[in-house]
Design a protein around this motif. Sequence first.
Motif, PDB file in Angstrom:
ATOM      1  N   LEU B  89       0.793  -1.156   0.062  1.00  0.00           N
ATOM      2  CA  LEU B  89      -0.077   0.038  -0.156  1.00  0.00           C
ATOM      3  C   LEU B  89       0.729   1.319   0.003  1.00  0.00           C
ATOM      4  O   LEU B  89       1.898   1.486   0.635  1.00  0.00           O
ATOM      5  CB  LEU B  89      -0.938   0.017   1.375  1.00  0.00           C
ATOM      6  N   ASP B  90       0.463   2.046  -0.787  1.00  0.00           N
ATOM      7  CA  ASP B  90       0.983   3.661  -0.748  1.00  0.00           C
ATOM      8  C   ASP B  90       0.528   4.560   0.401  1.00  0.00           C
ATOM      9  O   ASP B  90       0.911   5.440   0.766  1.00  0.00           O
ATOM     10  CB  ASP B  90       0.903   4.327  -2.112  1.00  0.00           C
ATOM     11  N   LEU B  91      -1.049   4.163   0.577  1.00  0.00           N
ATOM     12  CA  LEU B  91      -1.580   4.845   1.597  1.00  0.00           C
ATOM     13  C   LEU B  91      -2.667   3.995   2.418  1.00  0.00           C
ATOM     14  O   LEU B  91      -3.310   3.391   1.745  1.00  0.00           O
ATOM     15  CB  LEU B  91      -2.519   5.839   0.631  1.00  0.00           C
ATOM     16  N   LEU B  92      -2.561   4.022   3.650  1.00  0.00           N
ATOM     17  CA  LEU B  92      -3.523   3.235   4.545  1.00  0.00           C
ATOM     18  C   LEU B  92      -4.284   4.294   5.454  1.00  0.00           C
ATOM     19  O   LEU B  92      -3.781   5.026   6.139  1.00  0.00           O
ATOM     20  CB  LEU B  92      -2.880   2.398   5.403  1.00  0.00           C
ATOM     21  N   LEU B  93      -5.682   4.161   5.245  1.00  0.00           N
ATOM     22  CA  LEU B  93      -6.509   4.804   6.263  1.00  0.00           C
ATOM     23  C   LEU B  93      -7.011   3.838   7.347  1.00  0.00           C
ATOM     24  O   LEU B  93      -7.437   2.932   6.943  1.00  0.00           O
ATOM     25  CB  LEU B  93      -7.568   5.564   5.659  1.00  0.00           C
ATOM     26  N   ALA B  94      -6.706   4.327   8.385  1.00  0.00           N
ATOM     27  CA  ALA B  94      -7.204   3.365   9.611  1.00  0.00           C
ATOM     28  C   ALA B  94      -8.210   4.029  10.590  1.00  0.00           C
ATOM     29  O   ALA B  94      -7.825   5.083  11.263  1.00  0.00           O
ATOM     30  CB  ALA B  94      -6.263   2.683  10.449  1.00  0.00           C
ATOM     31  N   PHE B  95      -9.454   3.733  10.657  1.00  0.00           N
ATOM     32  CA  PHE B  95     -10.569   4.388  11.666  1.00  0.00           C
ATOM     33  C   PHE B  95     -10.423   3.739  12.843  1.00  0.00           C
ATOM     34  O   PHE B  95     -10.835   4.449  13.853  1.00  0.00           O
ATOM     35  CB  PHE B  95     -11.830   4.157  10.962  1.00  0.00           C
ATOM     36  N   THR B  96      -9.694   2.675  12.976  1.00  0.00           N
ATOM     37  CA  THR B  96      -9.560   1.861  14.451  1.00  0.00           C
ATOM     38  C   THR B  96      -8.351   1.547  14.660  1.00  0.00           C
ATOM     39  O   THR B  96      -7.453   1.060  13.573  1.00  0.00           O
ATOM     40  CB  THR B  96     -10.641   0.644  14.497  1.00  0.00           C
ATOM     41  N   GLN B  97      -7.987   1.055  15.816  1.00  0.00           N
ATOM     42  CA  GLN B  97      -6.841   0.506  16.498  1.00  0.00           C
ATOM     43  C   GLN B  97      -6.712  -0.810  15.723  1.00  0.00           C
ATOM     44  O   GLN B  97      -5.620  -1.257  15.186  1.00  0.00           O
ATOM     45  CB  GLN B  97      -7.034   0.449  17.868  1.00  0.00           C
ATOM     46  N   GLU B  98      -7.772  -1.596  15.665  1.00  0.00           N
ATOM     47  CA  GLU B  98      -7.586  -2.963  15.276  1.00  0.00           C
ATOM     48  C   GLU B  98      -7.418  -3.112  13.784  1.00  0.00           C
ATOM     49  O   GLU B  98      -6.569  -3.624  13.259  1.00  0.00           O
ATOM     50  CB  GLU B  98      -9.109  -3.817  15.258  1.00  0.00           C
ATOM     51  N   ALA B  99      -7.826  -1.920  12.984  1.00  0.00           N
ATOM     52  CA  ALA B  99      -7.610  -1.793  11.376  1.00  0.00           C
ATOM     53  C   ALA B  99      -6.018  -1.504  11.276  1.00  0.00           C
ATOM     54  O   ALA B  99      -5.318  -1.885  10.580  1.00  0.00           O
ATOM     55  CB  ALA B  99      -8.598  -1.071  10.937  1.00  0.00           C
ATOM     56  N   CYS B 100      -5.737  -0.375  12.029  1.00  0.00           N
ATOM     57  CA  CYS B 100      -4.340  -0.184  12.040  1.00  0.00           C
ATOM     58  C   CYS B 100      -3.316  -1.300  12.214  1.00  0.00           C
ATOM     59  O   CYS B 100      -2.207  -1.546  11.408  1.00  0.00           O
ATOM     60  CB  CYS B 100      -4.219   1.094  12.923  1.00  0.00           C
ATOM     61  N   ASP B 101      -3.532  -2.023  13.336  1.00  0.00           N
ATOM     62  CA  ASP B 101      -2.851  -3.028  13.700  1.00  0.00           C
ATOM     63  C   ASP B 101      -2.533  -4.224  12.737  1.00  0.00           C
ATOM     64  O   ASP B 101      -1.482  -4.739  12.415  1.00  0.00           O
ATOM     65  CB  ASP B 101      -3.112  -3.558  15.185  1.00  0.00           C
ATOM     66  N   LYS B 102      -3.915  -4.475  12.209  1.00  0.00           N
ATOM     67  CA  LYS B 102      -3.976  -5.518  11.224  1.00  0.00           C
ATOM     68  C   LYS B 102      -3.343  -5.270   9.755  1.00  0.00           C
ATOM     69  O   LYS B 102      -2.685  -5.847   9.166  1.00  0.00           O
ATOM     70  CB  LYS B 102      -5.450  -5.747  10.893  1.00  0.00           C
ATOM     71  N   TYR B 103      -3.547  -3.878   9.401  1.00  0.00           N
ATOM     72  CA  TYR B 103      -3.137  -3.635   8.058  1.00  0.00           C
ATOM     73  C   TYR B 103      -1.710  -2.872   7.995  1.00  0.00           C
ATOM     74  O   TYR B 103      -1.277  -2.695   6.567  1.00  0.00           O
ATOM     75  CB  TYR B 103      -4.247  -2.918   7.292  1.00  0.00           C
ATOM     76  N   TYR B 104      -1.331  -2.516   9.102  1.00  0.00           N
ATOM     77  CA  TYR B 104       0.143  -1.478   8.780  1.00  0.00           C
ATOM     78  C   TYR B 104       1.159  -2.299   8.313  1.00  0.00           C
ATOM     79  O   TYR B 104       1.960  -1.651   7.588  1.00  0.00           O
ATOM     80  CB  TYR B 104       0.400  -0.983  10.082  1.00  0.00           C
ATOM     81  N   GLN B 105       1.126  -3.499   8.434  1.00  0.00           N
ATOM     82  CA  GLN B 105       2.391  -4.602   7.698  1.00  0.00           C
ATOM     83  C   GLN B 105       2.165  -4.256   6.155  1.00  0.00           C
ATOM     84  O   GLN B 105       2.936  -4.806   5.638  1.00  0.00           O
ATOM     85  CB  GLN B 105       2.120  -5.768   8.102  1.00  0.00           C
TER      86      GLN B 105
END
Lengths: 200, 200
Positions: B89-105
């Motif tokens: 990903l070039d850009l990740l938007l995360a509305f929740t901590q769970e989404a951020c933790d899951k997709y940051y990688q």
Amino acid sequence: MTTMKEHKTNVNGKSHKGVGSDRYEVRLSGSGGHGVILACVMLAQAIGLDPHRNVVQTQSYGPEARGGASRADLVVAKGDIFYPKTMKLDLLLAFTQEACDKYYQDLKPTGLLIVDSTMVTKVPTKNSYGFPFLRLAREKVGHPMVANVIALGVITELTGIASREAIKSVVKARAPRGTEEKNLKALQVGFDLAKQMRRR
Amino acid sequence: MTTMKEHKTNVNGKSHKGVGSDRYEVRLSGSGGHGVILACVMLAQAIGLDPHRNVVQTQSYGPEARGGASRADLVVAKGDIFYPKTMKLDLLLAFTQEACDKYYQDLKPTGLLIVDSTMVTKVPTKNSYGFPFLRLAREKVGHPMVANVIALGVITELTGIASREAIKSVVKARAPRGTEEKNLKALQVGFDLAKQMRRR
């Protein structure tokens, strides 16, 4: 949640490979305002409630996608979906003549064509189902915008691609506030249409 | 329609490869009800109004996609998109901590992370932007459901991935009847947030 079983639809005497096969490709098409993208998102979400299915839902925008016809695709499989774009469709829904003309070539010879019978008057094959979705949305539900949901009812009932419970729960959850009942009614109109058709 | 130019975003002094590069991958993530799929559909449609861009927008449902985190992806390129799934990903938007933790990688090291600053308190990188989207939706627009549209305003303004005119026209067309003004106001809140951020 019930597990979906292989379902063979008999289209004018010709057996249609059902969704139990390993890869099943669907395209919903029409023009702007028919809600084909939202319908495809809902269908994908409903299928995804089955733990034994993987679904990828896509829409493309670009030179090939521009012009009057609007479309949304999904691929469903029991296993991993390595190539998420549609290649040869198992099911094509066309709300307009333009969409039918443009996308019929992407349908497998044994694929299932479903058209709006009022809008698509030149049907390129005998292996098709026609329903007056847009007219029924106005006359039976009192809301032309739910033609897409009537089509979802027909598709799920004809193919077993998602369970009735799954599609109901998704349609209810995604309906704009205050329109839940109309959307569920539209879905039921679709279920009933498909049941009548299968009884012939 | 203006043609979009290459746009480099400077994230905490680190240059972020902009959307002018040949392939640009975006993921919007949150939980059910944040409207990330609809936001991604709208963003893809807005980008697709530029005749020089191709866009494929996808959502996947299956074992890997189940659970609390909801997501929608898009790939934009000047040329053909042979592989429509996101890879890095070039850009990740995360509305929740769970989404951020899951997709940051899945974010490139130089990728742009945008989070809801109220919901995501443990941010895994310094190269990120935080905005209180959900709070601003309630406080500035009076409607928590438009947090996704505020985020669209921020994303388009920060990256230039779509023109202001394009995203405005799509948001207006897709807003449920009667909510057009609130949605356009939310978009403006997003534009303004991003402009303030770039002025720092």
